[in-house]
Design an enzyme around this catalytic site. Structure first.
Site, mmCIF file in Angstrom:
data_model
loop_
_atom_site.group_PDB
_atom_site.id
_atom_site.type_symbol
_atom_site.label_atom_id
_atom_site.label_comp_id
_atom_site.label_asym_id
_atom_site.label_seq_id
_atom_site.Cartn_x
_atom_site.Cartn_y
_atom_site.Cartn_z
ATOM 1 N N ARG A 1 -5.987 10.096 -0.118
ATOM 2 C CA ARG A 1 -5.731 10.930 -1.601
ATOM 3 C C ARG A 1 -7.100 10.781 -2.388
ATOM 4 N NH1 ARG A 1 -3.327 6.443 -3.164
ATOM 5 N NH2 ARG A 1 -3.347 5.024 -1.305
ATOM 6 N N HIS B 1 0.502 -1.390 0.362
ATOM 7 C CA HIS B 1 -0.210 -0.221 -0.143
ATOM 8 C C HIS B 1 1.093 1.125 -0.226
ATOM 9 C CE1 HIS B 1 -3.001 2.572 0.770
ATOM 10 N NE2 HIS B 1 -3.531 2.151 1.220
#
Length: 475
Positions: A280, A257
């Protein structure tokens, strides 16, 4: 009364237990930690659960998504390791799982976001800010409590699958170690006779130090990286299945990740808290040590992680800065407040950020202005990003939120090979009768890379299909 043993109490294990109990089975649930559900990685899931063609999408104006588009996004993410049969089960049954969770378990999934690698917003979470993983686990734990036909064995570690000696392997039982004792009353080995075992033990992203470490065997190059997984995530179910000849697949496919938080007070800690992809998705950007963006932050996880690791001159572990507009605060308030309380995210003015990162204010403003212009004009930026969140303030006293992040071991795509009913294959391409693998313990569902929001979905979908097969064959 038909019976089954479920090993593991994350979302995969608890939902399998739920379905079997509701269809007249007696279930024994084994959990190697002292607490059912809440030590699982499912409990930590914060970004959401994917679903296509859902009523919550339509309520937010997303009327042009489809199960087929979700399937194609997943196929693209999986690259050349894709298993179309498993991906079709995952994506075409996604709406069914969203409906089950929202209707039967009364879980709020009304907020829909777009994560990296997705063509449309389809990742569901609640509007109250309660993390979706915790919401799901809480409701399932509440359900299984005091169920008449359920036996819960916590602090109990499965150590051996028992099979008959026939030509085709068939489950006849399981041995486990009861580790709830004391120094004066140590762990003892016990046996359960059963024709059905469901492995729901998770992956191996924390399997660093065991004598038969799967990470050491398949991805030694990643062994020094930190992990977001619970320390119990050591590939137990995969090893149990392999010991009786189950076939393993994609074991070298380990997902990094891109955003795990680095605690400034303990930067070298092996265990990281995940900076959820929703940060994000709502418009967060990544800046390297020079204060420059270097990637489309909403590409698939593997590509963003690779860009981070190469952005700092190919250092083994790279630290970059995640920056979020102050205008996004209300959208992700619960997330940000949690990270702030942990000392991982900080509120600052643009001028303060430039000073703390030792980056000229004008350089920082230039990066944010460029983002704002592409957002306003709805044009791709230089990195190909086309999905933008709230605009950034560009005055010296504009508020932003920021934290230091690094790529982390997060999910293992490899595991026990299954068919579309979650039944386990052996090395002779035969089904092991009575053995099922659900969730991250299984391999092949996500191919080379998993899309954000599809981990919870995998557990929900394949626990349902495994339960359906068990009910049909063993009732």
């Amino acid at each position: 009364m038909p019976s089954a043993v479920v090993v593991g109490s994350g979302f995969a294990g608890l939902s399998t237990t739920y379905h079997l109990l509701n269809n007249g089975f007696k279930v024994t649930l084994l959990e190697k930690t002292p607490v059912v559900g809440f030590h699982s990685n499912s409990n930590k899931a914060s970004s959401g659960i994917n679903g296509a063609e859902t009523r919550f999408q339509r309520a937010q104006g997303v009327s042009d998504d489809s199960a087929d588009l979700f399937y194609r996004d997943s196929l693209h993410s999986a690259k050349d390791s894709a298993r179309p049969d498993l991906l079709k089960v995952l994506t075409f049954r996604s709406n069914e799982i969203i409906e089950w969770l929202s209707n039967d378990l009364q879980i709020d999934l009304s907020t829909v976001s777009q994560l990296g690698g997705h063509s449309k917003p389809r990742t569901h979470r609640g509007s109250s800010g309660l993390p979706p993983g915790y919401a799901i686990i809480s409701q399932l734990v509440k359900f299984v409590k005091n169920q008449e036909n359920l036996t819960v064995l916590s602090s109990s570690r499965a150590i051996k699958l028992l099979t008959d000696d026939g030509e085709r392997k068939k489950i006849i039982g399981l041995e486990y170690q009861d580790e709830s004792g004391t120094l004066s009353n140590p762990a003892i080995t016990k046996k359960i006779n059963t024709n059905v075992v469901v492995l729901a033990t998770g992956g191996y992203s924390a399997d660093f130090t065991s004598q038969n470490s799967l990470l050491s065997q398949y991805r030694r190059d990643l062994i020094k990286l930190p992990s977001t997984n619970g320390q119990q995530t050591t590939g137990d179910g995969i090893k149990l299945a392999a010991d009786i000849g189950a076939r393993l697949v994609d074991m070298d496919k380990v997902q990094l990740h891109p955003t795990g938080f680095v605690d400034p007070q303990d930067p070298n800690n092996k265990w990281k808290i995940l900076a959820g992809e929703v940060l994000r998705g709502c418009g967060g950007i990544l800046l390297n040590q020079h204060g420059h963006r270097f990637v489309d932050e909403l590409q698939t996880r593997d590509l963003v992680a690779e860009a981070i690791r190469s952005s700092e001159n190919s250092q083994v572990i790279s630290h970059v800065t995640l920056v979020i507009s102050g205008n996004s605060y209300n959208e992700i308030k619960t997330h940000l407040d949690f990270y702030i309380s942990k000392g991982l995210v900080f509120k600052a003015t643009l001028k303060e950020l430039s000073e703390r990162l030792n980056i000229p204010l004008l350089d920082l403003v230039h990066q944010l202005q460029s983002y704002n212009i592409h957002r306003l004009n709805k044009t791709p930026d230089e990195f190909g990003r086309t999905i933008f969140g709230e605009p950034f303030g560009i005055d010296a006293d504009s508020i932003i939120y920021y934290g230091t992040i690094t790529p982390v071991l997060h999910f293992t795509m490899g595991g026990v090979e299954i068919d579309e009913h979650s039944r386990v294959y052996d090395n002779n391409n035969e089904i092991i009768d009575g053995l099922y693998a659900v969730g991250e313990v299984s391999g092949g569902v996500h191919g080379a890379n998993r899309l954000g929001g599809s981990s919870l979905l995998e557990s929900g979908v394949f626990s349902k299909v495994a339960s359906e097969d068990i009910i049909e064959k063993f009732s």
